[in-house]
Design an enzyme around this catalytic site. Structure first.
Site, PDB file in Angstrom:
ATOM      1  N   LYS A  40     -12.911  -4.921   2.292  1.00  0.00           N
ATOM      2  CA  LYS A  40     -13.876  -3.829   2.074  1.00  0.00           C
ATOM      3  C   LYS A  40     -15.326  -4.257   2.325  1.00  0.00           C
ATOM      4  O   LYS A  40     -16.126  -3.472   2.819  1.00  0.00           O
ATOM      5  CB  LYS A  40     -13.722  -3.247   0.666  1.00  0.00           C
ATOM      6  N   ASP A  53     -13.863   5.416  -3.433  1.00  0.00           N
ATOM      7  CA  ASP A  53     -13.198   4.976  -4.670  1.00  0.00           C
ATOM      8  C   ASP A  53     -13.833   5.617  -5.913  1.00  0.00           C
ATOM      9  O   ASP A  53     -13.123   6.074  -6.822  1.00  0.00           O
ATOM     10  CB  ASP A  53     -13.238   3.447  -4.795  1.00  0.00           C
ATOM     11  N   ALA A  81     -15.415  -6.323 -13.156  1.00  0.00           N
ATOM     12  CA  ALA A  81     -16.680  -6.383 -12.413  1.00  0.00           C
ATOM     13  C   ALA A  81     -16.420  -6.666 -10.943  1.00  0.00           C
ATOM     14  O   ALA A  81     -17.276  -7.199 -10.254  1.00  0.00           O
ATOM     15  CB  ALA A  81     -17.590  -7.453 -13.019  1.00  0.00           C
ATOM     16  N   SER A 133       0.826  -1.219   0.000  1.00  0.00           N
ATOM     17  CA  SER A 133       0.000   0.000   0.000  1.00  0.00           C
ATOM     18  C   SER A 133       0.859   1.268   0.000  1.00  0.00           C
ATOM     19  O   SER A 133       1.816   1.392   0.773  1.00  0.00           O
ATOM     20  CB  SER A 133      -0.914   0.010   1.225  1.00  0.00           C
TER      21      SER A 133
END
Ligand code: NDP
Length: 277
Positions: A70, A106, A131, A19
């Site tokens: 998430k 996002d 997707a 990250s």
């Protein structure tokens, strides 16, 4: 300089070593002279809930959440914003008393990055490749702004699942993406293909209009093969690193009380840590 009263935040992921969010936030903390720190927090999926409650108990202001947490973050929040509900996922958590408040930045980060590159998302139809979680957040944000969105995904079942969750999405076959660039103003790679160690995404631009803009969510390397191929045809390109910075702005503002600016200086600072190609 960190004191005993420092404001704390971080990014929870598994793994989290890759990250660049700590670079982004700690740069802004230093720029604004804020007594605070932003830490990488590697947390295995089975410990996610314990870690979130523990961070709240330890006085953290909040956290970002990345792969693979998430959706679990969405479940653990006591309240979520509209974008998180549409995305079915949370990437930014604010601890406020007993409350765990989730948002998803996002989609808005992607759009802010487009605009920073002079591309107006509503200029025409968008073709989204992918997707997964990033695709869902971005597609939801584009649909909200009245953009027509088509998606193509390697596994078409997943594209149909996404279209069932986001009415208005048009699904096409993966192979159709080559011809479809002729009818779209914006092509978005929201797949993980193109990440440095993976095989690059293969996209034919021969039928693209000269006005097509091509955006990639992948930012390692900075210039993916998709972006290099598009640039070689003279098309406008938008890399994923700007999205990472723009999606970080609301969290920083909530936790540290200052709305930071995404400018060339921070872009240069963070990109120095990332291979160009
Ligand atoms: P997910 O695992 O939820 O989805 C992955 C997607 O990529 C699926 O659509 C999958 O297709 C597709 N995919 C993976 N490999 C290939 C391949 N070789 N060829 C074609 N399609 C492929 O991941 P996320 O949506 O969470 O993340 C996607 C990317 O976005 C990652 O690289 C992530 O780092 C990046 N990202 C960047 C952000 C930024 O700020 N710039 C923010 C969030 C994410 P299938 O369904 O067929 O498997």
């Amino acid at each position: 300089m960190i004191t005993g009263g420092a404001k704390l935040a971080g990014v929870v992921g598994w793994p989290v070593r890759h990250s660049r969010s700590p670079l982004v936030h700690n740069y802004w903390l230093a720029r604004h002279g804020i007594d605070g720190a932003y830490l990488p927090l590697p947390v295995a999926p089975e410990h996610f809930a314990t870690a979130i409650h523990g961070l709240r108990a330890a006085g953290f202001r909040g956290v970002n959440v990345t792969i693979p947490h998430k959706e679990a973050a969405f479940e653990i929040c006591t309240q979520v914003d509209h974008a998180a509900r549409r995305a079915g996922a949370v990437n930014t958590i604010l601890f406020s008393g007993d409350k765990i408040i989730g948002s998803n930045t996002d989609g808005s980060g992607f759009i802010a990055n487009l605009r920073a590159h002079g591309v107006e998302p509503a200029a025409g139809p968008a073709l989204m490749l992918g997707a997964g979680g990033a695709a869902r957040a971005i597609a939801a944000a584009l649909l909200e702004r009245g953009v027509q969105v088509s998606i193509a995904n390697r596994s078409i079942d997943r594209a149909h699942d996404l279209a069932a969750q986001l009415p208005g999405l048009r699904v096409m076959y993966w192979q159709e993406r080559h011809a479809a660039v002729a009818d779209h103003a914006l092509l978005i790679n929201a797949t993980a293909a193109g990440l440095q160690s993976d095989a690059p995404l293969d996209q034919d631009f021969s039928r693209a209009a000269p006005t097509l803009a091509v955006a990639d969510v992948v930012y390692v390397p900075l210039i993916t093969k998709l972006l290099a191929d598009a640039a070689a045809r003279g098309l406008r390109t938008i890399g994923g690193l700007g999205m990472l910075m723009h999606q970080a702005v609301p969290g920083f503002a909530q936790w540290f009380g200052v709305t930071p600016i995404v400018d060339q200086e921070i872009f240069d600072y963070v990109s120095a840590d990332i291979p160009v190609v």
